[in-house]
Design a protein around this motif. Structure first.
Motif, PDB file in Angstrom:
ATOM      1  N   ASP A  71       7.770  71.893  15.638  1.00 41.16           N
ATOM      2  CA  ASP A  71       7.416  71.632  17.016  1.00 41.16           C
ATOM      3  C   ASP A  71       6.532  70.380  17.032  1.00 41.16           C
ATOM      4  OD1 ASP A  71       4.763  72.348  16.410  1.00 41.16           O
ATOM      5  OD2 ASP A  71       4.923  74.305  17.353  1.00 41.16           O
ATOM      6  N   ALA A  72       6.128  69.929  18.195  1.00 47.92           N
ATOM      7  CA  ALA A  72       5.384  68.674  18.310  1.00 47.92           C
ATOM      8  C   ALA A  72       4.065  68.700  17.540  1.00 47.92           C
ATOM      9  CB  ALA A  72       5.132  68.358  19.778  1.00 47.92           C
ATOM     10  N   THR A  73       3.345  69.809  17.576  1.00 52.05           N
ATOM     11  CA  THR A  73       2.063  69.894  16.878  1.00 52.05           C
ATOM     12  C   THR A  73       2.258  69.829  15.373  1.00 52.05           C
ATOM     13  OG1 THR A  73       1.101  71.165  18.687  1.00 52.05           O
ATOM     14  CG2 THR A  73      -0.030  71.256  16.557  1.00 52.05           C
ATOM     15  N   GLU A  74       3.240  70.545  14.857  1.00 49.91           N
ATOM     16  CA  GLU A  74       3.520  70.500  13.412  1.00 49.91           C
ATOM     17  C   GLU A  74       3.928  69.093  12.983  1.00 49.91           C
ATOM     18  OE1 GLU A  74       5.269  74.964  12.561  1.00 49.91           O
ATOM     19  OE2 GLU A  74       6.579  73.471  13.505  1.00 49.91           O
ATOM     20  N   TYR A  75       4.742  68.445  13.799  1.00 53.45           N
ATOM     21  CA  TYR A  75       5.185  67.087  13.490  1.00 53.45           C
ATOM     22  C   TYR A  75       3.999  66.135  13.464  1.00 53.45           C
ATOM     23  CZ  TYR A  75       8.248  62.999  13.554  1.00 53.45           C
ATOM     24  OH  TYR A  75       8.893  61.841  13.244  1.00 53.45           O
ATOM     25  N   TRP A  76       3.097  66.265  14.447  1.00 51.82           N
ATOM     26  CA  TRP A  76       1.904  65.427  14.529  1.00 51.82           C
ATOM     27  C   TRP A  76       1.013  65.628  13.306  1.00 51.82           C
ATOM     28  CZ3 TRP A  76      -0.352  61.317  16.043  1.00 51.82           C
ATOM     29  CH2 TRP A  76      -1.745  61.210  16.061  1.00 51.82           C
ATOM     30  N   GLU A  77       0.779  66.877  12.927  1.00 49.24           N
ATOM     31  CA  GLU A  77      -0.062  67.164  11.758  1.00 49.24           C
ATOM     32  C   GLU A  77       0.566  66.609  10.482  1.00 49.24           C
ATOM     33  OE1 GLU A  77      -0.536  71.377  12.107  1.00 49.24           O
ATOM     34  OE2 GLU A  77      -2.101  71.186  13.634  1.00 49.24           O
ATOM     35  N   ASP A  78       1.884  66.717  10.348  1.00 49.37           N
ATOM     36  CA  ASP A  78       2.584  66.157   9.199  1.00 49.37           C
ATOM     37  C   ASP A  78       2.472  64.637   9.192  1.00 49.37           C
ATOM     38  OD1 ASP A  78       4.442  66.467   6.878  1.00 49.37           O
ATOM     39  OD2 ASP A  78       5.796  65.339   8.203  1.00 49.37           O
ATOM     40  N   MET A 105       0.053  62.782  10.537  1.00 49.32           N
ATOM     41  CA  MET A 105      -1.323  62.415  10.170  1.00 49.32           C
ATOM     42  C   MET A 105      -1.534  62.541   8.669  1.00 49.32           C
ATOM     43  SD  MET A 105      -3.948  63.716  13.127  1.00 49.32           S
ATOM     44  CE  MET A 105      -3.906  65.378  12.534  1.00 49.32           C
ATOM     45  N   ARG A 106      -1.057  63.629   8.086  1.00 52.49           N
ATOM     46  CA  ARG A 106      -1.239  63.862   6.654  1.00 52.49           C
ATOM     47  C   ARG A 106      -0.516  62.792   5.833  1.00 52.49           C
ATOM     48  NH1 ARG A 106       0.453  68.523   6.748  1.00 52.49           N
ATOM     49  NH2 ARG A 106       2.580  68.190   6.064  1.00 52.49           N
ATOM     50  N   ARG A 107       0.744  62.496   6.175  1.00 57.85           N
ATOM     51  CA  ARG A 107       1.523  61.514   5.416  1.00 57.85           C
ATOM     52  C   ARG A 107       0.976  60.095   5.551  1.00 57.85           C
ATOM     53  NH1 ARG A 107       6.183  60.761   7.618  1.00 57.85           N
ATOM     54  NH2 ARG A 107       6.018  62.262   9.285  1.00 57.85           N
ATOM     55  N   ASN A 108       0.316  59.789   6.659  1.00 56.71           N
ATOM     56  CA  ASN A 108      -0.166  58.436   6.914  1.00 56.71           C
ATOM     57  C   ASN A 108      -1.682  58.304   6.805  1.00 56.71           C
ATOM     58  OD1 ASN A 108       2.339  56.816   7.853  1.00 56.71           O
ATOM     59  ND2 ASN A 108       2.516  58.803   8.858  1.00 56.71           N
ATOM     60  N   ASN A 109      -2.339  59.368   6.318  1.00 50.39           N
ATOM     61  CA  ASN A 109      -3.793  59.360   6.141  1.00 50.39           C
ATOM     62  C   ASN A 109      -4.516  58.933   7.423  1.00 50.39           C
ATOM     63  OD1 ASN A 109      -6.067  59.906   4.628  1.00 50.39           O
ATOM     64  ND2 ASN A 109      -6.256  57.787   3.929  1.00 50.39           N
ATOM     65  N   ILE A 110      -4.152  59.591   8.518  1.00 52.23           N
ATOM     66  CA  ILE A 110      -4.720  59.290   9.831  1.00 52.23           C
ATOM     67  C   ILE A 110      -5.547  60.482  10.283  1.00 52.23           C
ATOM     68  CG2 ILE A 110      -4.167  58.918  12.266  1.00 52.23           C
ATOM     69  CD1 ILE A 110      -1.630  57.491  11.315  1.00 52.23           C
ATOM     70  N   ASN A 111      -6.722  60.193  10.818  1.00 50.88           N
ATOM     71  CA  ASN A 111      -7.574  61.232  11.374  1.00 50.88           C
ATOM     72  C   ASN A 111      -7.748  60.928  12.856  1.00 50.88           C
ATOM     73  OD1 ASN A 111      -9.268  63.354  11.766  1.00 50.88           O
ATOM     74  ND2 ASN A 111     -11.038  62.391  10.806  1.00 50.88           N
ATOM     75  N   HIS A 112      -6.802  61.345  13.638  1.00 51.54           N
ATOM     76  CA  HIS A 112      -6.775  61.052  15.071  1.00 51.54           C
ATOM     77  C   HIS A 112      -6.392  62.344  15.778  1.00 51.54           C
ATOM     78  CE1 HIS A 112      -5.752  59.097  18.846  1.00 51.54           C
ATOM     79  NE2 HIS A 112      -6.175  57.952  18.364  1.00 51.54           N
ATOM     80  N   ALA A 113      -7.309  62.934  16.484  1.00 51.98           N
ATOM     81  CA  ALA A 113      -7.090  64.265  17.046  1.00 51.98           C
ATOM     82  C   ALA A 113      -6.183  64.277  18.272  1.00 51.98           C
ATOM     83  CB  ALA A 113      -8.430  64.896  17.408  1.00 51.98           C
ATOM     84  N   MET A 154       9.237  69.555   4.089  1.00 50.59           N
ATOM     85  CA  MET A 154       9.211  70.137   5.416  1.00 50.59           C
ATOM     86  C   MET A 154      10.330  69.509   6.247  1.00 50.59           C
ATOM     87  SD  MET A 154       5.948  70.425   8.007  1.00 50.59           S
ATOM     88  CE  MET A 154       5.008  71.462   6.907  1.00 50.59           C
ATOM     89  N   ASP A 155      11.093  70.305   6.956  1.00 48.41           N
ATOM     90  CA  ASP A 155      12.214  69.843   7.757  1.00 48.41           C
ATOM     91  C   ASP A 155      11.728  69.449   9.152  1.00 48.41           C
ATOM     92  OD1 ASP A 155      14.584  69.386   9.087  1.00 48.41           O
ATOM     93  OD2 ASP A 155      15.496  71.292   8.535  1.00 48.41           O
ATOM     94  N   VAL A 156      11.698  68.135   9.424  1.00 45.81           N
ATOM     95  CA  VAL A 156      11.170  67.668  10.712  1.00 45.81           C
ATOM     96  C   VAL A 156      12.005  68.142  11.888  1.00 45.81           C
ATOM     97  CG1 VAL A 156      10.017  65.653   9.742  1.00 45.81           C
ATOM     98  CG2 VAL A 156      12.352  65.443  10.588  1.00 45.81           C
ATOM     99  N   LEU A 157      13.263  68.465  11.674  1.00 42.20           N
ATOM    100  CA  LEU A 157      14.101  68.926  12.773  1.00 42.20           C
ATOM    101  C   LEU A 157      13.753  70.340  13.222  1.00 42.20           C
ATOM    102  CD1 LEU A 157      17.552  67.488  11.681  1.00 42.20           C
ATOM    103  CD2 LEU A 157      15.938  66.552  13.352  1.00 42.20           C
ATOM    104  N   LYS A 158      12.975  71.054  12.414  1.00 45.44           N
ATOM    105  CA  LYS A 158      12.592  72.417  12.772  1.00 45.44           C
ATOM    106  C   LYS A 158      11.122  72.513  13.197  1.00 45.44           C
ATOM    107  CE  LYS A 158      16.087  74.486   9.849  1.00 45.44           C
ATOM    108  NZ  LYS A 158      16.374  75.319   8.703  1.00 45.44           N
TER     109      LYS A 158
END
Length: 87
Positions: free
Chosen positions: A7-14, A16-24, A1-5
């Protein structure tokens, strides 16, 4: 996934997924309303030259959430409106 493309919500979800974080909750912000200053400070965060930020408690309005330990804040560059860091 290209982080430069993303938006903030997509970046946040990515993030959380990469760092195994469950923080809404997360918040986005920029250092100032002047793009050149804001982008310069954001770049300092990316380079590890700026590692802290503070603000005066009395500047917060009654309806604003005051940052607390454990919160996530996403720093944005003004010109690109793309996330550069979490803290």
């Amino acid at each position: 996934m290209d982080v430069l493309k993303m938006d903030a919500t997509e970046y946040w979800e990515d993030f959380m997924r990469r760092n195994n974080i469950n923080h809404a909750n997360f918040d986005t912000w920029a250092f100032s309303d002047r793009p050149n200053s804001s982008d310069m400070l954001a770049e300092m965060v990316v380079k590890g030259q700026k590692t802290a930020y503070s603000s005066w408690f009395n500047f917060y309005d009654a309806d604003q959430v005051v940052p607390t330990a454990g919160d996530y804040r996403m720093v944005l560059k003004q010109k690109a409106i793309r996330p550069v860091s979490f803290n």
